[in-house]
Design an enzyme around this catalytic site. Structure first.
Site, PDB file in Angstrom:
ATOM      1  CG  HIS A 142      10.643  43.907 -49.632  1.00 35.56           C
ATOM      2  ND1 HIS A 142      11.926  43.717 -49.331  1.00 35.56           N
ATOM      3  CD2 HIS A 142      10.470  44.988 -48.766  1.00 35.56           C
ATOM      4  CE1 HIS A 142      12.341  44.421 -48.230  1.00 35.56           C
ATOM      5  NE2 HIS A 142      11.478  45.413 -48.191  1.00 35.56           N
ATOM      6  CD  GLU A 143       7.586  47.634 -48.776  1.00 35.54           C
ATOM      7  OE1 GLU A 143       7.308  47.687 -47.630  1.00 35.54           O
ATOM      8  OE2 GLU A 143       8.533  47.987 -49.305  1.00 35.54           O
ATOM      9  CG  HIS A 185       8.367  44.875 -44.155  1.00 31.91           C
ATOM     10  ND1 HIS A 185       9.594  44.510 -43.464  1.00 31.91           N
ATOM     11  CD2 HIS A 185       8.881  45.347 -45.340  1.00 31.91           C
ATOM     12  CE1 HIS A 185      10.553  44.888 -44.042  1.00 31.91           C
ATOM     13  NE2 HIS A 185      10.116  45.507 -45.117  1.00 31.91           N
TER      14      HIS A 185
END
Length: 643
Positions: free
Chosen positions: A437-438, A441
């Site tokens: 998820h990170e 980004h």
């Protein structure tokens, strides 16, 4: 801030935690400043491929340019001529991050100027198709009257040091800049400075004189850049009134290895195993070399991983495990405590997961030209010097994670925290979905608007899609062989110790389990809540393509491509979503991002999945008749003719 969720939520009663809808991020919000009230306006337009006017005359073939981004008599010239034709009175500059993606699309970005000064939130992106003609384009150029007076003549603007003081005071930043100590040192570019003599920021603050498009006009501003850890900010301070901030952009969003292997999301899904030389051999090097030397630790071309118990800015000299034989095998069990007792295992897991994801994304098109994270780009385009800094057990927070994405050429930074909602507390590095998820980004910020522009997801709905893309990739990667379209998934379930995860609804194709519709975004101010809606649509897309093309072997890491197209529906969905990011305009909304995904499939497969894509979006209210309006969206379940 692009964090996984809100750290403050875990202090609330469990009944409230089951359905979080608002953010209470750390960092600036701890100082009672709501930077979301300073978001950039969402003004971009996207002209999709079937709406581009007919083009006559000669064209070139993008594939003929190969990997050479310096050639100018080609797709860059075509894009430039298109801009001149579309907006003949505009003044602008070419951004240097143009490239031809592995799907054959040339991506060219322009920035509008006035009196030689950037209008910072104006962008024009042109996508050139394989046939050498304009495929689609996006536009947020200012179409009003340019100020007649040239500020560079009268120099009627404030000193950059005063602007820095204004940003610090208004946003209550933890930066000390005593007037007698601070000096504004000129750097390359017009009215562009680096501040020396400050303290509190992780790097020297910067300032550049720019215009900002706001409220139908242009305001002269100092763009002040400050990296204070949990927030890496671009603050647009009025160039005449240093006590006024017009807008704020936040860049932060959070050998042999014994690890939870790729596809195992967390300790509840499987056991740790020992992997030998796990990197994908089609890539140029293994994970521990950057062209300058070998590193017998968790450091290499793509990432550098270490513990950071203090939460401070330093990382190069922080502790990381070392093994002259490149054997990274360390003890870990769910019962071990405190987290520092298994720091070697945590750092190794973080390094492994990030590197595998880097390699998978590379095959799917997020490579050097597209702005990926590598120290050495091996002369393949883009700007090097920017591996991902990975902080395990970062002491600057708990119950969260974040990722900072500056422009190409500057390292990204991931901060992984421990989670204290269970006994013993849990380490987010062991939940692959959080790491993925990170890192995503970083991907979505580099692809949208071009690698040199990291403010293109700073609007509310754009930022929400940033969270949604991150959830989507984390979910697509964790699919199991027996999963079907009735399989549901959560986000952050293990680390948060919450059976329903940290989103309002699970990701599901059932409208009973997850009833989210496009119009549900009305009134929302949390990017995570908006992201839950966007990722729900992408989850529908994922299963529509899997049902048509199959899942492939989900136990295998490497995507299988034929003529540049993934052969299974799972990786095909990931590929067209990635390609869509590069096509869409800066600061996109749901409708524009949907159209860009349709265009990505049109380019990649000649639109053979058009109906599957439309059905996914229309099911959740983003059909043909859907219309974006920030306060009152129009939903639609309508499908185009033929679907």
């Amino acid at each position: 801030m692009h964090g996984l969720m809100l750290a403050g939520l875990l202090a609330l009663p469990l009944s409230v935690l089951g359905h979080p809808t608002e953010s209470h991020s750390s960092g600036i919000s701890r100082r009672a400043i709501d930077i979301t009230s300073y978001r950039l306006p969402q003004i971009s337009k996207y002209t999709k491929s079937d709406a581009v006017p007919k083009q006559d005359g000669e064209s070139f073939t993008t594939s003929s340019t190969g990997n050479d981004n310096s050639s100018s008599g080609d797709y860059v010239t075509t894009a430039t001529n298109w801009l001149k034709k579309t907006l003949p009175k505009a003044t602008y500059r070419l951004v240097k991050d143009h490239y031809i993606g592995d799907s054959g699309i040339g991506h060219v970005h322009f920035r509008q100027t006035a009196h030689g000064i950037d209008i910072d939130n104006t962008d024009f992106n042109v996508n050139i198709g394989r046939d050498g003609k304009v495929f689609s384009f996006g536009n947020s150029f200012y179409d009003g009257e340019i100020p007649k007076a040239n500020p560079m003549v009268k120099r009627d603007f404030s000193d950059p040091v005063n602007a820095l003081h204004g940003a610090i005071q208004i946003l209550n930043l933890p930066v000390t800049a005593k007037p007698e100590n601070v000096k504004a040192k000129p750097v390359e570019g017009k009215e562009n400075f680096k501040f020396e003599g400050t303290s509190g920021a992780l790097s020297d603050p910067k300032a550049q004189l720019v215009y900002l498009q706001k409220d139908g006009g242009l305001v002269l501003s100092w763009k002040v850049e400050t990296d204070v850890g949990d927030n890496w900010l671009l603050t647009y301070v009025d160039a005449n009134k240093n006590d006024k901030v017009h807008s704020v952009v936040d860049y932060v969003s959070a050998a042999e290895y014994q690890v939870y292997p790729w596809g195992i999301n967390d300790p509840t899904e499987g056991n740790r195993t020992t992997l030998h030389l796990p990197w994908l051999k089609t890539l140029s090097t293994d994970w521990h070399i950057d062209g300058k030397g070998w590193y017998s630790t968790t450091r290499g071309n793509n990432a550098i991983a270490q513990e950071n118990p203090t939460g401070g800015p330093e990382y190069e000299n922080n502790y990381r495990p070392k093994s002259p034989l490149f054997i990274f095998k360390y003890p870990y069990s769910k019962a071990m405590t405190p987290p520092s007792s298994y720091r070697d295992a945590s750092i190794t897991q973080l390094f492994y997961t990030t590197n595998v994801y880097h390699d998978v994304l590379y095959i799917l098109g997020f490579n050097e030209k597209a702005g990926n994270f590598q120290i050495n780009n091996w002369n393949k385009g883009g700007v090097g010097g920017d591996y991902a800094i990975l902080n395990s057990q970062d002491g600057s927070g708990v119950n969260n994670a974040n990722f900072a994405t500056p422009p190409d050429g500057q390292p990204g930074r991931m901060r992984m925290y421990t989670w204290n909602a269970s006994i013993p507390e849990r380490d987010g590095c062991f939940e692959a979905g959080i790491v993925i998820h990170e890192y995503t980004h970083g991907v979505s910020n580099r692809l949208t608007g071009g690698p040199e522009n990291s403010r293109c997801l700073a609007a509310l709905e754009s930022g929400g899609m940033g969270e949604g893309w991150s959830d989507f990739f984390a979910t697509a990667i964790r699919l199991k062989p027996g999963d079907t379209r009735v399989t549901d998934y959560t986000m952050g379930e293990w680390a948060s110790n919450r059976p329903n995860g940290i989103r309002k609804y699970r990701y599901s194709t059932s409208l009973t389990t997850n009833p989210h519709m496009y119009v549900d975004a009305d009134g929302l101010t949390s990017v995570h809540a908006i992201g839950n809606i966007w990722a729900s649509m992408l989850y529908e897309l994922l299963w529509n393509l899997i049902d048509k093309h199959g899942k492939g072997d989900v136990t295998k890491i490497r995507p299988v491509l034929k003529n540049g197209v993934p052969t299974d529906g799972r990786h095909l969905a990931m590929k067209i979503v990635l390609d869509g990011m590069a096509l869409q305009p800066c600061l996109p909304n749901f409708v524009q991002a949907r159209d860009a995904i349709l265009d990505a499939d049109k380019n990649l497969t000649q639109g053979s999945n058009k109906c599957e894509i439309w059905k996914a979006f229309a099911k959740r209210g983003l059909g043909v008749g859907a219309v974006f309006n920030l306060s009152k969206r129009t939903g639609s379940n309508e499908l185009p003719a033929g679907c």
